[in-house]
Every structure is written in C-alpha cells, then in structure tokens.
Write a protein that holds these residues in place. Structure first.
Motif, PDB file in Angstrom:
ATOM      1  N   UNK A 187     -23.098   0.502  13.910  1.00 41.48           N
ATOM      2  CA  UNK A 187     -23.997   0.711  12.779  1.00 41.48           C
ATOM      3  C   UNK A 187     -24.022  -0.488  11.839  1.00 41.48           C
ATOM      4  N   UNK A 188     -22.929  -1.227  11.771  1.00 40.09           N
ATOM      5  CA  UNK A 188     -22.919  -2.427  10.926  1.00 40.09           C
ATOM      6  C   UNK A 188     -23.962  -3.433  11.404  1.00 40.09           C
ATOM      7  N   UNK A 189     -24.097  -3.563  12.706  1.00 36.99           N
ATOM      8  CA  UNK A 189     -25.036  -4.524  13.275  1.00 36.99           C
ATOM      9  C   UNK A 189     -26.447  -3.964  13.372  1.00 36.99           C
ATOM     10  N   UNK A 190     -26.566  -2.690  13.715  1.00 39.03           N
ATOM     11  CA  UNK A 190     -27.862  -2.159  14.116  1.00 39.03           C
ATOM     12  C   UNK A 190     -28.555  -1.256  13.099  1.00 39.03           C
ATOM     13  N   UNK A 191     -27.955  -1.022  11.950  1.00 42.08           N
ATOM     14  CA  UNK A 191     -28.576  -0.093  11.007  1.00 42.08           C
ATOM     15  C   UNK A 191     -29.974  -0.541  10.596  1.00 42.08           C
ATOM     16  N   UNK A 192     -30.132  -1.812  10.255  1.00 41.77           N
ATOM     17  CA  UNK A 192     -31.460  -2.304   9.864  1.00 41.77           C
ATOM     18  C   UNK A 192     -32.443  -2.193  11.023  1.00 41.77           C
ATOM     19  N   UNK A 193     -31.971  -2.442  12.229  1.00 47.10           N
ATOM     20  CA  UNK A 193     -32.851  -2.344  13.392  1.00 47.10           C
ATOM     21  C   UNK A 193     -33.279  -0.897  13.637  1.00 47.10           C
ATOM     22  N   UNK A 194     -32.354   0.019  13.452  1.00 48.60           N
ATOM     23  CA  UNK A 194     -32.693   1.421  13.659  1.00 48.60           C
ATOM     24  C   UNK A 194     -33.664   1.925  12.588  1.00 48.60           C
TER      25      UNK A 194
END
Length: 218
Positions: A187-194
C-alpha cells in the motif's frame, strides 16, 4: 485504411524507442518496461473496453496507446507521459493516422502517469487500469533479493496477478508472498495508483476493487 495495431507493433521506429527507453530505465534501476509490459498493457486495455461493450475501433485505439505509452522514457523518466504523447503525435501523423484518432491516443498517453494522470476519456481510463495493474515478479531485474528496494519487493512478491471485469466491478486479484513483501509495503507504493484506478473505473461506469490473498482490500 485506418492505422491498425499490427502496423504499430511492426514499426521498427516505435520498437526502437521502446527498447531504448527500457535500457534507460534499467540503468536507473526501474522494473521492466519493455515489450512484455507494452504487450500486456496493450492487450488488457483493449480487453477491458471490449468486455464493457465499447466498439472494436475504440478498443484498438486503446491497444495502440498501450503499446506506445512508455516511449517517452527515452527522453527522461520525469514527465515521460507528456514527452511520449508528443513523440506519438509525430509518429502517428507521419504514418497517416486520422487526426481525431491521433488525438485520442496521445490524450491517453499524456494522461497515464500517476503524477499528472486523469482518466479524461474511456481510452485513457482503460490505459490507466491496464498500466497500473501490471504487477509481476518477472518485471524485477535485480537478481539479488538481499538488495531489493521496496519496488522490487512489491513486484517480486506477486505470484499471481489477474484483472477481472465482472458485475460492474473491475477487480485486481493478487496473490503475494508476504514473506517477501508485507501488505503495508504494497500500500505504501501502490495507494496512489489504486486511487487512480478507482477514478478510471468510475469513468467506465464501474467500481474498482482490490483483492490480495483472497481478502477484499478495496
């Protein structure tokens, strides 16, 4: 005749830019952005639109945008969506593509990177969803797990990655090895992408959902 995907995929000019852009990203330590990534994004962007009932030509424009979307990395990783859109304009115009179709493709390319992205139309939305859901262990170039950074861990941990379009939902289903990457790392890496995927799905009249190891997260 309208420009088609096969012509794009056979273009040595375009493929040279994809190859050289990936070499630059490799030097910078990024995950794979070569033909495998371009092919997956191209295919999935088209599949999403066809599944949702869009016409074949709109789906093909999404496939073309998917194949070309990362060529701007040959210029620089920063603002690669915008430089890639400008490059695509020149290439497609030279190949004789119709102006309205060129506009659709370069709009999607110019709006796919999360720093400046927005799903301004269906093709852009499909491109965003296809690009941001490409999480695969074989995108990791680094062969030394001891030196993995967080991006390497997140991708390397992905043992299965599928995108399903069903019942009004676009679902990213992941199976990850939590001994390599924790859910917090993901989630640290992908939250903005999600979040971006959620906006893209909304443009297509869908909701976006994320499932990891059988648990619905979003």
């Amino acid at each position: 005749m309208p420009l088609n995907l096969e012509q794009i995929k056979k273009s040595e000019e375009i493929n040279s830019y994809i190859r050289k852009a990936d070499e630059s990203l490799s030097a910078l330590g990024y995950t794979e952005h070569s033909y495998a990534h371009a092919g997956r994004v191209s295919s999935l962007a088209s599949e999403i639109l066809l599944t949702l009932g869009y016409d074949a030509r709109t789906a093909e424009l999404a496939a073309i945008a998917g194949w070309m979307h990362d060529i701007g990395n040959i210029v620089n990783r920063h603002d690669h969506a915008q430089s890639g859109a400008i490059m695509a304009f020149r290439i497609l115009d030279k190949m004789g593509a119709a102006p309205d179709e060129v506009a659709t493709i370069i709009t999607a390319i110019g709006n796919h990177d999360e720093e400046t992205a927005y799903p301004v139309n269906a093709v852009a939305a499909a491109l965003i969803l296809a690009d941001k859901t490409d999480v695969r262990s074989n995108r990791v170039r680094n062969q030394d797990p001891a030196s993995f950074d967080i991006h390497d861990r997140v991708n390397y941990s992905a043992k299965e990655s599928r995108v399903l379009v069903q019942d009004g939902t676009i679902l990213l289903r992941l199976r990850i090895d939590t001994s390599i990457c924790s859910l917090m790392d993901y989630f640290e890496i992908f939250l903005d992408r999600m979040r971006l995927c959620r906006e893209a799905a909304k443009v297509l009249g869908q909701t976006f959902a994320l499932e990891i190891n059988g648990q619905r997260m979003i």
